[in-house]
Design an enzyme around this catalytic site. Structure first.
Site, PDB file in Angstrom:
ATOM      1  N   PHE A 265       0.755  -1.398   0.129  1.00  0.00           N
ATOM      2  CA  PHE A 265       0.068  -0.005   0.083  1.00  0.00           C
ATOM      3  C   PHE A 265       0.724   1.118   0.055  1.00  0.00           C
ATOM      4  O   PHE A 265       0.402   2.469  -0.543  1.00  0.00           O
ATOM      5  CB  PHE A 265      -0.857  -0.206   1.198  1.00  0.00           C
ATOM      6  CG  PHE A 265      -0.417   0.431   2.571  1.00  0.00           C
ATOM      7  CD1 PHE A 265      -0.604   1.665   2.920  1.00  0.00           C
ATOM      8  CD2 PHE A 265       0.180  -0.479   3.311  1.00  0.00           C
ATOM      9  CE1 PHE A 265      -0.086   2.189   4.236  1.00  0.00           C
ATOM     10  CE2 PHE A 265       0.947   0.104   4.320  1.00  0.00           C
ATOM     11  CZ  PHE A 265       0.421   1.336   4.785  1.00  0.00           C
ATOM     12  N   LYS A 266       2.209   1.163   0.502  1.00  0.00           N
ATOM     13  CA  LYS A 266       2.893   2.224   0.547  1.00  0.00           C
ATOM     14  C   LYS A 266       3.382   2.933  -0.809  1.00  0.00           C
ATOM     15  O   LYS A 266       3.629   4.156  -0.778  1.00  0.00           O
ATOM     16  CB  LYS A 266       4.139   2.341   1.436  1.00  0.00           C
ATOM     17  CG  LYS A 266       3.862   1.239   2.800  1.00  0.00           C
ATOM     18  CD  LYS A 266       4.535   1.842   3.865  1.00  0.00           C
ATOM     19  CE  LYS A 266       4.022   0.962   5.012  1.00  0.00           C
ATOM     20  NZ  LYS A 266       4.868   0.920   6.182  1.00  0.00           N
ATOM     21  N   ASP A 267       3.079   2.298  -1.692  1.00  0.00           N
ATOM     22  CA  ASP A 267       3.490   2.800  -3.191  1.00  0.00           C
ATOM     23  C   ASP A 267       2.585   3.781  -3.493  1.00  0.00           C
ATOM     24  O   ASP A 267       2.961   4.742  -4.247  1.00  0.00           O
ATOM     25  CB  ASP A 267       3.385   1.286  -4.079  1.00  0.00           C
ATOM     26  CG  ASP A 267       4.407   0.562  -4.356  1.00  0.00           C
ATOM     27  OD1 ASP A 267       5.409   0.967  -3.834  1.00  0.00           O
ATOM     28  OD2 ASP A 267       4.157  -0.504  -4.327  1.00  0.00           O
TER      29      ASP A 267
ATOM     30  N   THR B  49       7.765   0.103   3.653  1.00  0.00           N
ATOM     31  CA  THR B  49       8.209   1.401   3.479  1.00  0.00           C
ATOM     32  C   THR B  49       9.599   1.556   2.703  1.00  0.00           C
ATOM     33  O   THR B  49       9.614   2.080   1.719  1.00  0.00           O
ATOM     34  CB  THR B  49       8.063   2.248   4.720  1.00  0.00           C
ATOM     35  OG1 THR B  49       6.919   2.243   5.227  1.00  0.00           O
ATOM     36  CG2 THR B  49       8.742   3.501   4.396  1.00  0.00           C
TER      37      THR B  49
ATOM     38  N   LEU C  19       3.930   6.872  -1.971  1.00  0.00           N
ATOM     39  CA  LEU C  19       5.577   7.062  -2.143  1.00  0.00           C
ATOM     40  C   LEU C  19       5.776   7.344  -3.727  1.00  0.00           C
ATOM     41  O   LEU C  19       6.751   7.988  -4.076  1.00  0.00           O
ATOM     42  CB  LEU C  19       6.345   6.127  -1.657  1.00  0.00           C
ATOM     43  CG  LEU C  19       6.520   6.067  -0.133  1.00  0.00           C
ATOM     44  CD1 LEU C  19       7.004   4.760   0.566  1.00  0.00           C
ATOM     45  CD2 LEU C  19       7.388   7.173   0.432  1.00  0.00           C
TER      46      LEU C  19
END
Length: 466
Positions: free
Chosen positions: A110-112, A143, A115
């Protein structure tokens, strides 16, 4: 928009300064000074809007005047080009809930979502300032690879990621350490994620180190991370609101509190969101807070959901500011107690306010494996361990309101847990298979700021000599 520190001992700043500074000079976290409201017309219009269109509506008031409308839209048009779905995210129906799949980006986590956008924001502001920067971040698993994917190969950025040695999954580690771009440095610290995070905060709190190495943050202490994550809460909630005509509950696997805070801020903006359910593994500082009204650290316990193996949830300080009625002195008092004594009591009024907007539950490894199997059998869907924690907790908090569970990572990143639960390995995308074959490059160091500072100094010297 202006951004204020949760600790109230430095001036308010604009979006550009908040993003490029990361941590406020007084050690606090930046918070929007005000929250714009989505009108009923906005909510209806966004029901059928694309992810980029929702992002433009949600983010515009937060980035103005640092970015004009054209600059923001240009970044948004590029940010998610590497995702495997044109829709960026996907709402999958289960028998009695909805799964919001957030893992369709380049590193399958999900951090994509945030970021990939943050990399473009960094590029824009660095070009404007005509300087370079060192992105310093800590990761409990996902992350790091997402940050590296967003920053690799960028001429004006160097990225240094700290991860706890032998405390991530094999694929999580190799997604970071097989990236060989010259501007990427991976450090494995002999400690846990809380040690990594504490070192990052210590270095950001040192003005000499911050200026000498040109530090900027990529963890969710960076305000841009949380703001970007609001987008998928707004989009999914308005889509389901159109269908069901009522507010939508969300259950979120939670470690550092950034993802669920984004949901809360989307709710504050007026998104049709009901309860936000915090799902923790056995590192249950947040669920204990709800039971006892006391935020108290314990030893970090390794689990099948390593990205949640955290005891100090950094972003909780942002909510703490709100629970304390915007009193920075109260926040400073609580944070001092945390650092000196390992915890603090919220008090009756703040605890009651917390419980009105949130709920919480805990799921240990045995329950996680049982949930992976149950969902696999009943729904034909394979969950990663973090999502399974949320699915299990959500079962105990469902009401008549629709429930959305955030699916934060692809199950193939945790094949051991999936196979143990279901009896068969998950289907592994080719991009993840490739990281198992690449040569790794990382350095194992002691978990202290001095060791990290020495690496930063060496990188800085090498750049100057080059």
């Amino acid at each position: 928009m202006r951004y204020i520190s949760s600790r109230g001992q430095c001036p308010a700043v604009d979006f550009e300064t908040a993003v490029m500074t990361g941590l406020a000079p007084d050690g606090g976290l930046y918070i929007p000074s005000t929250f714009p409201r989505l009108t009923e017309g906005d909510l209806k219009r966004l029901q059928d809007a694309s992810f980029v269109e929702v992002a433009a509506t949600v983010l515009k008031p937060f980035v103005t005047p640092s970015l004009d409308e054209q600059e923001l839209e240009a970044m948004l048009d590029k940010a998610w080009e590497s995702f495997r779905l044109d829709t960026v995210t996907y709402l999958r129906p289960l028998q009695d809930a909805w799964l919001l799949e957030l893992f369709h980006g380049p590193t399958f986590a999900f951090k994509d979502v945030a970021l990939q956008l943050l990399g473009h924001i960094f590029d824009h502001f660095l070009a404007k300032r005509q300087r370079s920067a060192t992105v310093l971040g800590a990761t409990s698993g996902d992350t790091g690879s997402a940050a590296i994917a967003g920053c690799r190969g960028r001429k004006q950025l160097r990225i240094v990621i700290l991860h706890p040695h032998e405390r991530t999954s094999l694929i999580q580690r190799r997604q970071m350490t097989t990236i060989t771009d010259a501007n990427v440095t991976n450090l494995a610290l002999r400690g846990d994620f809380d040690d990594c995070q504490a070192i990052v905060k210590e270095l950001f709190g040192d003005p000499v180190a911050r200026n000498e190495y040109g530090l900027t943050a990529v963890n969710s202490i960076n305000i841009a991370r949380v703001l970007a994550q609001m987008v998928y809460y707004v989009q999914s909630s308005v889509q389901l609101w159109k269908r069901f005509g009522q507010a939508i509950d969300f259950c979120v696997p939670t470690g550092n509190f950034g993802d669920i805070l984004a949901g809360h801020w989307a709710r504050v903006m007026g998104a049709p969101i009901g309860r936000l359910v915090i799902a923790t593994n056995q590192n249950d500082i947040l669920s204990r807070l709800f039971e006892q009204g006391r935020y108290e650290t314990d030893e970090v316990s390794q689990s099948l959901s390593p990205s949640m193996d955290i005891q100090v949830s950094s972003n909780f300080e942002r909510l703490l500011y709100e629970l304390g009625q915007g009193d920075p002195h109260w926040v400073r008092t609580q944070m001092t107690a945390l650092y000196k004594n390992g915890g603090f009591s919220l008090g009756e009024a703040a605890t009651d306010k917390l419980r009105r907007g949130f709920a919480a539950g805990r799921c240990d490894d045995t329950q996680t494996l049982a949930e992976i199997k149950k969902t696999f059998v009943n729904d034909g869907v394979t969950l990663d361990p973090h999502t399974a924690v949320a699915r299990a907790v959500a079962r105990n908090h469902q009401t008549t309101a629709p429930m959305v569970i955030l699916a934060t990572a692809h199950p193939a990143k945790f094949p051991g847990a999936v196979q143990k639960a279901t009896g068969q390995p998950p289907t592994t995308p080719q991009a993840l298979k490739q990281v198992l074959d690449g040569e790794e490059r990382f350095e194992v160091i002691e978990a202290n700021a001095q060791a990290v500072r020495a690496v930063l100094q060496g990188l800085s010297t090498a750049t100057k000599l080059g």
